[in-house]
Design an enzyme around this catalytic site. Structure first.
Site, PDB file in Angstrom:
ATOM      1  N   HIS A  46       0.838  -1.204   0.000  1.00  0.00           N
ATOM      2  CA  HIS A  46       0.000   0.000   0.000  1.00  0.00           C
ATOM      3  C   HIS A  46       0.879   1.263   0.000  1.00  0.00           C
ATOM      4  CE1 HIS A  46       0.944  -1.127   4.117  1.00  0.00           C
ATOM      5  NE2 HIS A  46       0.853   0.149   4.447  1.00  0.00           N
ATOM      6  N   THR A  49       2.133   4.480  -4.417  1.00  0.00           N
ATOM      7  CA  THR A  49       3.170   4.471  -5.462  1.00  0.00           C
ATOM      8  C   THR A  49       4.252   3.439  -5.158  1.00  0.00           C
ATOM      9  OG1 THR A  49       4.220   6.273  -4.227  1.00  0.00           O
ATOM     10  CG2 THR A  49       2.960   6.897  -6.178  1.00  0.00           C
ATOM     11  N   ARG A  50       4.813   2.869  -6.227  1.00  0.00           N
ATOM     12  CA  ARG A  50       6.000   2.026  -6.154  1.00  0.00           C
ATOM     13  C   ARG A  50       6.902   2.372  -7.325  1.00  0.00           C
ATOM     14  NH1 ARG A  50       4.414   1.192  -1.740  1.00  0.00           N
ATOM     15  NH2 ARG A  50       4.130  -0.769  -0.637  1.00  0.00           N
ATOM     16  N   LYS A 263       6.363  12.282  -1.653  1.00  0.00           N
ATOM     17  CA  LYS A 263       6.559  11.056  -0.865  1.00  0.00           C
ATOM     18  C   LYS A 263       8.035  10.693  -0.810  1.00  0.00           C
ATOM     19  CE  LYS A 263       5.465   6.126  -0.890  1.00  0.00           C
ATOM     20  NZ  LYS A 263       4.744   5.041  -1.585  1.00  0.00           N
ATOM     21  N   HIS A 267      15.173   3.321   3.087  1.00  0.00           N
ATOM     22  CA  HIS A 267      15.180   1.947   2.562  1.00  0.00           C
ATOM     23  C   HIS A 267      16.011   1.112   3.534  1.00  0.00           C
ATOM     24  CE1 HIS A 267      14.944  -1.221  -0.359  1.00  0.00           C
ATOM     25  NE2 HIS A 267      16.195  -1.144  -0.758  1.00  0.00           N
ATOM     26  N   CYS A 311       4.512   0.398   6.781  1.00  0.00           N
ATOM     27  CA  CYS A 311       4.405  -0.716   5.829  1.00  0.00           C
ATOM     28  C   CYS A 311       5.458  -1.755   6.246  1.00  0.00           C
ATOM     29  CB  CYS A 311       4.692  -0.149   4.438  1.00  0.00           C
ATOM     30  SG  CYS A 311       4.336  -1.207   3.047  1.00  0.00           S
ATOM     31  N   LYS A 344       7.592  -4.082  -8.337  1.00  0.00           N
ATOM     32  CA  LYS A 344       7.735  -3.878  -9.788  1.00  0.00           C
ATOM     33  C   LYS A 344       7.775  -5.198 -10.543  1.00  0.00           C
ATOM     34  CE  LYS A 344      11.748  -1.818  -8.741  1.00  0.00           C
ATOM     35  NZ  LYS A 344      11.886  -2.357  -7.347  1.00  0.00           N
TER      36      LYS A 344
HETATM   37  C1  LIG Z   1       7.166   1.091   2.251  1.00  0.00           C
HETATM   38  C2  LIG Z   1       7.473   0.170   1.119  1.00  0.00           C
HETATM   39  C3  LIG Z   1       7.940   0.679  -0.062  1.00  0.00           C
HETATM   40  C4  LIG Z   1       8.242  -0.159  -1.126  1.00  0.00           C
HETATM   41  N1  LIG Z   1       8.672   0.388  -2.302  1.00  0.00           N
HETATM   42  C5  LIG Z   1       8.862  -0.399  -3.379  1.00  0.00           C
HETATM   43  C6  LIG Z   1       9.139   0.177  -4.636  1.00  0.00           C
HETATM   44  O1  LIG Z   1       9.209   1.396  -4.779  1.00  0.00           O
HETATM   45  N2  LIG Z   1       9.293  -0.664  -5.699  1.00  0.00           N
HETATM   46  C7  LIG Z   1       9.189  -2.009  -5.587  1.00  0.00           C
HETATM   47  O2  LIG Z   1       9.359  -2.706  -6.580  1.00  0.00           O
HETATM   48  N3  LIG Z   1       8.915  -2.588  -4.390  1.00  0.00           N
HETATM   49  C8  LIG Z   1       8.738  -1.817  -3.297  1.00  0.00           C
HETATM   50  N4  LIG Z   1       8.412  -2.350  -2.085  1.00  0.00           N
HETATM   51  C9  LIG Z   1       8.348  -3.805  -1.958  1.00  0.00           C
HETATM   52  C10 LIG Z   1       7.057  -4.376  -2.485  1.00  0.00           C
HETATM   53  O3  LIG Z   1       5.991  -3.500  -2.219  1.00  0.00           O
HETATM   54  C11 LIG Z   1       6.870  -5.755  -1.863  1.00  0.00           C
HETATM   55  O4  LIG Z   1       7.986  -6.564  -2.239  1.00  0.00           O
HETATM   56  C12 LIG Z   1       5.612  -6.407  -2.375  1.00  0.00           C
HETATM   57  O5  LIG Z   1       4.516  -5.533  -2.269  1.00  0.00           O
HETATM   58  C13 LIG Z   1       5.359  -7.659  -1.555  1.00  0.00           C
HETATM   59  O6  LIG Z   1       4.241  -8.326  -2.096  1.00  0.00           O
HETATM   60  P1  LIG Z   1       3.702  -9.647  -1.402  1.00  0.00           P
HETATM   61  O7  LIG Z   1       2.657 -10.181  -2.314  1.00  0.00           O
HETATM   62  O8  LIG Z   1       4.840 -10.531  -1.020  1.00  0.00           O
HETATM   63  O9  LIG Z   1       3.065  -9.148  -0.019  1.00  0.00           O
HETATM   64  P2  LIG Z   1       1.638  -8.458   0.231  1.00  0.00           P
HETATM   65  O10 LIG Z   1       1.267  -7.604  -0.919  1.00  0.00           O
HETATM   66  O11 LIG Z   1       1.669  -7.886   1.591  1.00  0.00           O
HETATM   67  O12 LIG Z   1       0.644  -9.681   0.188  1.00  0.00           O
HETATM   68  C14 LIG Z   1       0.607 -10.710   1.143  1.00  0.00           C
HETATM   69  C15 LIG Z   1      -0.849 -11.056   1.335  1.00  0.00           C
HETATM   70  O13 LIG Z   1      -0.950 -12.273   2.067  1.00  0.00           O
HETATM   71  C16 LIG Z   1      -2.078 -12.177   2.890  1.00  0.00           C
HETATM   72  N5  LIG Z   1      -1.954 -13.206   3.922  1.00  0.00           N
HETATM   73  C17 LIG Z   1      -1.025 -13.286   4.902  1.00  0.00           C
HETATM   74  N6  LIG Z   1      -1.198 -14.400   5.657  1.00  0.00           N
HETATM   75  C18 LIG Z   1      -2.268 -15.043   5.127  1.00  0.00           C
HETATM   76  C19 LIG Z   1      -2.943 -16.230   5.473  1.00  0.00           C
HETATM   77  N7  LIG Z   1      -2.547 -17.017   6.493  1.00  0.00           N
HETATM   78  N8  LIG Z   1      -4.021 -16.593   4.736  1.00  0.00           N
HETATM   79  C20 LIG Z   1      -4.444 -15.827   3.690  1.00  0.00           C
HETATM   80  N9  LIG Z   1      -3.821 -14.674   3.336  1.00  0.00           N
HETATM   81  C21 LIG Z   1      -2.746 -14.288   4.024  1.00  0.00           C
HETATM   82  C22 LIG Z   1      -2.032 -10.743   3.393  1.00  0.00           C
HETATM   83  O14 LIG Z   1      -3.279 -10.310   3.871  1.00  0.00           O
HETATM   84  C23 LIG Z   1      -1.595 -10.008   2.143  1.00  0.00           C
HETATM   85  O15 LIG Z   1      -2.718  -9.518   1.406  1.00  0.00           O
HETATM   86  C24 LIG Z   1       8.097  -1.558  -1.000  1.00  0.00           C
HETATM   87  C25 LIG Z   1       7.601  -2.085   0.195  1.00  0.00           C
HETATM   88  C26 LIG Z   1       7.273  -1.231   1.243  1.00  0.00           C
HETATM   89  C27 LIG Z   1       6.738  -1.818   2.522  1.00  0.00           C
END
Ligand SMILES: Cc1cc2nc3c(=O)[nH]c(=O)nc-3n(C[C@H](O)[C@H](O)[C@H](O)COP(=O)(O)OP(=O)(O)OC[C@H]3O[C@@H](n4cnc5c(N)ncnc54)[C@H](O)[C@@H]3O)c2cc1C
Length: 377
Positions: A46, A49-50, A263, A267, A311, A344
């Site tokens: 959330h 932006t990314r 924003k 990191h 986050c 990304k």
């Molecule tokens: C502040 C911040 C800035 C960032 N900036 C960048 C950027 O500029 N560029 C970039 O490329 N990346 C960036 N990243 C990294 C990127 O956002 C993350 O790598 C990516 O969003 C992770 O995705 P995910 O699917 O692993 O996790 P999430 O998107 O968090 O998804 C995990 C999901 O699993 C669900 N879940 C958890 N446990 C269970 C369960 N037991 N049963 C069912 N559902 C479950 C959660 O509810 C959640 O919806 C940033 C991250 C942060 C925190």
């Protein structure tokens, strides 16, 4: 008789929503579960932006993946009718020998990417929002820009549903177990059998893999929005995305003002936390630390704080991704800990997961992301 799915996906954030889309599009019978209702503001995806960038300072092996990710984001934009991307160009700023500058230059040269090396004075002239000190330089890459993460997740989920995926929101997976060559997932509402399981649970992933004792950690990160004192220089037409190595190994990054303020965020360097008890309040001393960097390097953004949002990063020890089958149960794919730079890639990671499930192979070198902690190559 319980209906048997081809694939169950646990976690529908960045990675899981993309996997659901690619698998459903290929005609697989999908059940996808999330503990909340994505896109939500409690995980890692959330904050409006990314950054997306191509001259990848972390390692040149990421470049072919990001190039495919760009294509897939454009396809998703077409198919979903949502605006997902804005090109701004990007600056990797630091001393010439910093990881961010030398790594971006290496990737750009190895992959013959369009780029320029800019001395500090040229950065200040072209992009007056930025005030690097004279010993700093920047790698400029024109293709970089901004993804809108909530819209990306909505786009993937909407099309997954359209292709027949069954999405169960607010239904956490409590546990899973192998079931012959397949698996079985348990929730408070029932149990679901499937041939294969994809674990994309982000910061909660270790709770579904406790038997492996994986060395991941969850890191608290804060995104800040400051009111610019000089709005014109932070407009997206004049202010690219950037990552700034302001001291060796210390980074902050940011975006132009898209209407909500400028924003910026650090990191890494965040507190290691438990995702269920993370402190989501931002302390005045945390604002002051970010403001000190803004005042020094982006003085035109040193207006009142508009908002600050917490986050989570899910980190591996070397900050590369982790995408691998479970060592004891090859019918289970693990893909989530993306160490704060995965968003990304989520479009291409969804496609890679679908390829791995289809035949065990994909067209990319995933050597950086596999089995490092299982004692295998
Ligand atoms: C502040 C911040 C800035 C960032 N900036 C960048 C950027 O500029 N560029 C970039 O490329 N990346 C960036 N990243 C990294 C990127 O956002 C993350 O790598 C990516 O969003 C992770 O995705 P995910 O699917 O692993 O996790 P999430 O998107 O968090 O998804 C995990 C999901 O699993 C669900 N879940 C958890 N446990 C269970 C369960 N037991 N049963 C069912 N559902 C479950 C959660 O509810 C959640 O919806 C940033 C991250 C942060 C925190």
């Amino acid at each position: 008789m319980l209906s048997r799915f081809d694939v169950i996906i646990v976690g529908l954030g960045a990675m899981g929503s993309a996997a659901a889309y690619h698998l459903a599009k290929r005609g697989k019978k999908i059940l996808a579960l999330d503990r909340f209702a994505p896109p939500h503001a409690l995980g890692s995806s959330h904050g409006q932006t990314r950054i997306i960038r191509e001259a990848y300072f972390e390692h040149p092996l990421y470049v072919p993946l990001i190039q495919r990710a760009y294509e897939l984001w454009a396809e998703l934009e077409q198919a979903s009718g949502k605006r997902l991307f804005r090109q701004t160009g990007g600056l990797m700023i630091g001393r010439p020998d910093s990881a961010v500058v030398s790594g971006a230059k290496r990737s750009a040269e190895e992959h013959r990417l369009h780029h320029e090396l800019l001395p500090a004075a040229e950065v200040r002239r072209r992009f007056p929002a930025f005030q690097p000190t004279d010993e700093m330089i920047a790698v400029w890459e024109p293709r970089a820009g901004i993804l809108f993460p909530e819209a990306c997740i909505e786009g993937h989920l909407g099309l997954a549903r359209k292709h027949g995926a069954e999405l169960h929101m607010v239904e956490p997976a409590l546990r899973w177990e192998p079931d012959g060559n397949g698996i079985r997932v348990f929730t408070a509402k029932g149990e679901y059998p499937a041939e294969r399981l994809v674990l994309t649970a982000g910061s909660w992933i270790q709770s579904l893999l406790s038997e492996l004792s994986l060395p991941f950690n969850v890191e608290r990160q804060i995104q800040f929005w400051f009111e610019p004192k000089n709005a014109a220089i932070f407009h997206a037409d004049r202010c690219p995305i950037y990552i700034w190595e302001h001291e060796p190994g210390r980074y902050f990054y940011g975006f132009p003002n898209l209407g909500e303020g400028v924003k910026v965020a650090g990191h890494h360097e965040g507190e290691i936390v438990n995702p269920d008890s993370i402190n989501r309040e931002v302390a005045p001393k945390e604002v002051a630390a970010m403001r000190a960097l803004v005042r020094k390097f982006l003085p035109g953004a040193d207006g009142p704080l508009r908002t600050a949002v917490v986050c989570m990063y899910t980190n591996t020890p070397d900050h590369h991704f982790f995408i691998a089958p479970h060592p004891a149960h090859p019918q289970v794919l693990i893909a989530s800990p993306c160490s704060g730079h995965g968003f990304k890639f989520s479009s291409v990671i969804g496609e890679v997961l679908a390829d791995l499930l289809a035949g065990g192979r994909c067209g990319f070198d995933l050597g950086l992301f596999r089995h490092r902690w299982f004692g295998r190559s």
